[in-house]
Write an enzyme that holds these catalytic residues in place. Structure first.
Site, PDB file in Angstrom:
ATOM      1  N   CYS A 250      -7.701   9.566  -3.296  1.00  0.00           N
ATOM      2  CA  CYS A 250      -7.007   8.347  -2.839  1.00  0.00           C
ATOM      3  C   CYS A 250      -5.629   8.380  -3.477  1.00  0.00           C
ATOM      4  CB  CYS A 250      -7.778   7.102  -3.262  1.00  0.00           C
ATOM      5  SG  CYS A 250      -9.543   7.114  -2.824  1.00  0.00           S
ATOM      6  N   ALA A 252      -2.039   8.053  -2.608  1.00  0.00           N
ATOM      7  CA  ALA A 252      -0.749   7.328  -2.534  1.00  0.00           C
ATOM      8  C   ALA A 252      -0.656   6.295  -3.659  1.00  0.00           C
ATOM      9  CB  ALA A 252      -0.606   6.660  -1.178  1.00  0.00           C
ATOM     10  N   PRO A 253       0.552   6.082  -4.192  1.00  0.00           N
ATOM     11  CA  PRO A 253       1.837   6.644  -3.751  1.00  0.00           C
ATOM     12  C   PRO A 253       2.145   8.049  -4.263  1.00  0.00           C
ATOM     13  CG  PRO A 253       2.201   5.121  -5.549  1.00  0.00           C
ATOM     14  CD  PRO A 253       0.732   5.049  -5.247  1.00  0.00           C
ATOM     15  N   LYS A 256      -0.114  10.227  -9.643  1.00  0.00           N
ATOM     16  CA  LYS A 256      -1.069  11.086 -10.364  1.00  0.00           C
ATOM     17  C   LYS A 256      -1.056  12.508  -9.818  1.00  0.00           C
ATOM     18  CE  LYS A 256      -4.169   7.356 -11.857  1.00  0.00           C
ATOM     19  NZ  LYS A 256      -3.508   6.216 -11.205  1.00  0.00           N
ATOM     20  N   GLU A 274      -4.884  10.602   1.826  1.00  0.00           N
ATOM     21  CA  GLU A 274      -4.499   9.194   1.958  1.00  0.00           C
ATOM     22  C   GLU A 274      -4.722   8.779   3.408  1.00  0.00           C
ATOM     23  OE1 GLU A 274      -3.889   5.575   1.725  1.00  0.00           O
ATOM     24  OE2 GLU A 274      -3.719   6.683  -0.176  1.00  0.00           O
ATOM     25  N   ARG A 279       1.156   4.162   3.580  1.00  0.00           N
ATOM     26  CA  ARG A 279       1.099   4.728   2.231  1.00  0.00           C
ATOM     27  C   ARG A 279       1.216   6.249   2.270  1.00  0.00           C
ATOM     28  NH1 ARG A 279      -0.732   1.893  -2.005  1.00  0.00           N
ATOM     29  NH2 ARG A 279      -2.081   3.550  -2.773  1.00  0.00           N
ATOM     30  N   CYS A 369      -8.011   0.587 -11.815  1.00  0.00           N
ATOM     31  CA  CYS A 369      -7.118  -0.247 -12.622  1.00  0.00           C
ATOM     32  C   CYS A 369      -7.716  -1.652 -12.694  1.00  0.00           C
ATOM     33  CB  CYS A 369      -5.691  -0.261 -12.076  1.00  0.00           C
ATOM     34  SG  CYS A 369      -5.541  -0.788 -10.361  1.00  0.00           S
TER      35      CYS A 369
END
Length: 432
Positions: A250, A252-253, A256, A274, A279, A369
Site C-alpha cells: 500500500c 502511496a505517496p 517508504k 497502489e 494516489r 499509524c
C-alpha cells in the site's frame, strides 16, 4: 484593519473551511490547493487558523448550537468556525476586531445575516469558561473515540495525548545522502529556517516555520524527503537488502518505498502497489522526482499480486490514523466508529493475502499509524492464532529498544516519544 476585500488570509480561510464542510476532501489537501500564491505571513495565518478551527470543531460547533436556535448554512458555519476559534484561542486579537471582520466578511460574501453573526459573536465573547460541556466536547473528540482512548490509556495518558495533538505539528526532513547535511543546513540557514538534528539521528532534521516553497526546493533538489522518523523506523524494521525481492503493498505517496530504494542504493526491485488512481499519480511523481529507478509502480490492488518468491512485504495498511491526529485534526471529524470495523476487515484481508504469497523464510512487516490496540496487537494476535507458521521477530534487533514494546513490536506513542504514533511488527514465515 484593511478592507476585507484585501484581507486575503481571512477570505482564503473562509473558502478552505467551506470546501472542507461541503466535500469529503482532506483538510491538508484543501489547504495546499489554496495557499500557493499567498505570502509567507498569510500562509501561516491560514494554516494555523484552518487547522486550529478543525482541531476545535466539535467544541465550536457545540457552542454555535447552544447560542443559536436556527439551522445555519455551511457558509455561516465556515465563517463562525474561525471567528469563534480566534475568540477562544487567539489572545492577541481583540474581540471587537474579530467581530468586525466577521461582519465585514459576511457582507463581502453576501450572506445577508450579518446582524445574526454580530449578535452570536457578541454573546460568545462573554463566555468565561466552557466547563459545562463534557470532556470529549471540551477537547473536540467524538464521544465514541474519546471513550475508546480513555479505556485503553486511562485519564492521565489520554490527557497527555490530547495535549500533544493540540500543540505539535513537527516536520522532519530525512536526509537521503548523509553527506548532504552541510549543504542542507547551509540552505536552511540562508532561508532563515530554524532546525535541529533529531536526537542524534543525523539522517533526520527537525524543521520549524517552514514555507511550502522551501519544502518543494528541498525535495526537488534531493536534499531529502519529508518523512517522520516513525515511518523511517518501520523501514529499518523491514531491513531491506540489495538482493531482496520486495513488495510495498500500500505504497502511496511513496515515502517508504523511496526510503527502501535509498537504503539499497537503487539495486534490487521494489514492486509498489497502489489501487487509488489519484494516489497512484502522486506515487509515480514522487518516484520520478527522487530518481528511484528500482521501484516499479503498479496501479492495482495488492490482493491481485501474482508475484511469488517474495523475500519481504511491507504492509503499511490503511487505518484510523489515530497516531497522527496532531497533523491531521480532521480525522476527529471524518472518522466514524463503523470505519474501524471496515479497516480491521481490510487489514486482516491484506495480511492474510501477504501470508499466502510470501516465501517460506520471508518477512512481512505489518504497520499502522494507529494507536488503537484493535488495529494493532489485537489484530496480530488473531492472525497468529490462525497462522502458526508465522512468528514475531523482536524489533530490538533492528531499532532502538526505547521504541519497542514488551512483545517485540515497534510501538511509538506520541505523548511518550514526541513523534507520530506508529505500530509495526516483523513477522517471519518459518521454513518448512
Amino acid at each position: 484593519m484593511s478592507s476585507i476585500s484585501k484581507d486575503i488570509g481571512r477570505i482564503t480561510t473562509f473558502n478552505i473551511l467551506l470546501e472542507f464542510l461541503t466535500t469529503g476532501k482532506q483538510l491538508k489537501l484543501i489547504i495546499n490547493n489554496h495557499i500557493d500564491k499567498l505570502n509567507v505571513n498569510d500562509k501561516r495565518f491560514v494554516f494555523k487558523t484552518c487547522n486550529g478551527s478543525i482541531e476545535h470543531y466539535i467544541l465550536i460547533n457545540s457552542i454555535i448550537k447552544k447560542y443559536s436556535k436556527i439551522n445555519n448554512s455551511d457558509k455561516t458555519i465556515a465563517l463562525l468556525l474561525f471567528s469563534i476559534y480566534h475568540q477562544l484561542f487567539s489572545k492577541n486579537i481583540p474581540n471587537y476586531a474579530i467581530i468586525n471582520s466577521a461582519v465585514e466578511l459576511s457582507k463581502y460574501k453576501k450572506l445577508n445575516n450579518h446582524n445574526f453573526i454580530n449578535a452570536i459573536l457578541r454573546k460568545i465573547s462573554k463566555i468565561e469558561d466552557i466547563d459545562f460541556f463534557d470532556n470529549n466536547v471540551i477537547h473536540s473528540y467524538p464521544k465514541w473515540l474519546y471513550d475508546i482512548f480513555l479505556k485503553q490509556f486511562g485519564y492521565n495518558d489520554l490527557s497527555q495525548i490530547i495535549n500533544w495533538n493540540k500543540t505539535n505539528r513537527d516536520i522532519y526532513l530525512r536526509q537521503i545522502k548523509p553527506g548532504n547535511f552541510s549543504k542542507t543546513s547551509l540552505f536552511l540557514n540562508k532561508n532563515n529556517v530554524k532546525f535541529s538534528v533529531y536526537n542524534n539521528y543525523t539522517d533526520y532534521i527537525k524543521i520549524e516555520n517552514i514555507d511550502s516553497n522551501i519544502i518543494s526546493t528541498l525535495t526537488k533538489n534531493n536534499f531529502g524527503y519529508i518523512q517522520s522518523p516513525s515511518s523511517g523506523f518501520v523501514v529499518k524494521l523491514l531491513s531491506p537488502k540489495s538482493n531482496d525481492i520486495i513488495v510495498d503493498a500500500c505504497s502511496a505517496p511513496g515515502g517508504k518505498s523511496i526510503h527502501i530504494s535509498n537504503i539499497i542504493k537503487n539495486n534490487g526491485i521494489i514492486h509498489a502497489y497502489e489501487s487509488n488512481k489519484f494516489r497512484f499519480k502522486l506515487l509515480k511523481s514522487n518516484i520520478k522526482q527522487h530518481n528511484a529507478i528500482n521501484i516499479i509502480p503498479i496501479n492495482s490492488d495488492f490482493r491481485k499480486c501474482e508475484l511469488r518468491n517474495i523475500d519481504k512485504i511491507l504492509l503499511d495498511v490503511p487505518c484510523s490514523g489515530t497516531g497522527v491526529i496532531n497533523r491531521k485534526p480532521d480525522i476527529k471529524i471524518r472518522l466514524k466508529k463503523n470505519h474501524i470495523i471496515r479497516f480491521k476487515k481490510l487489514q486482516m484481508s491484506l495480511l492474510n493475502y501477504a501470508s499466502k504469497i510470501i516465501s517460506y523464510g520471508g518477512t512481512i512487516v505489518y504497520s499502522t499509524c494507529s494507536i488503537l490496540e484493535m488495529e494493532n496487537w489485537q489484530l496480530i494476535n488473531d492472525f497468529l492464532k490462525n497462522n502458526q507458521e508465522f512468528k514475531v521477530i523482536n524489533a530490538n534487533n533492528y531499532i532502538d529498544s526505547k521504541f519497542v514494546d514488551n512483545n517485540g513490536a515497534l510501538m511509538i506513542l506520541p505523548h511518550l516519544h514526541q513523534l507520530d504514533g506508529m505500530f509495526a511488527v516483523r513477522l517471519y514465515k518459518c521454513k518448512k
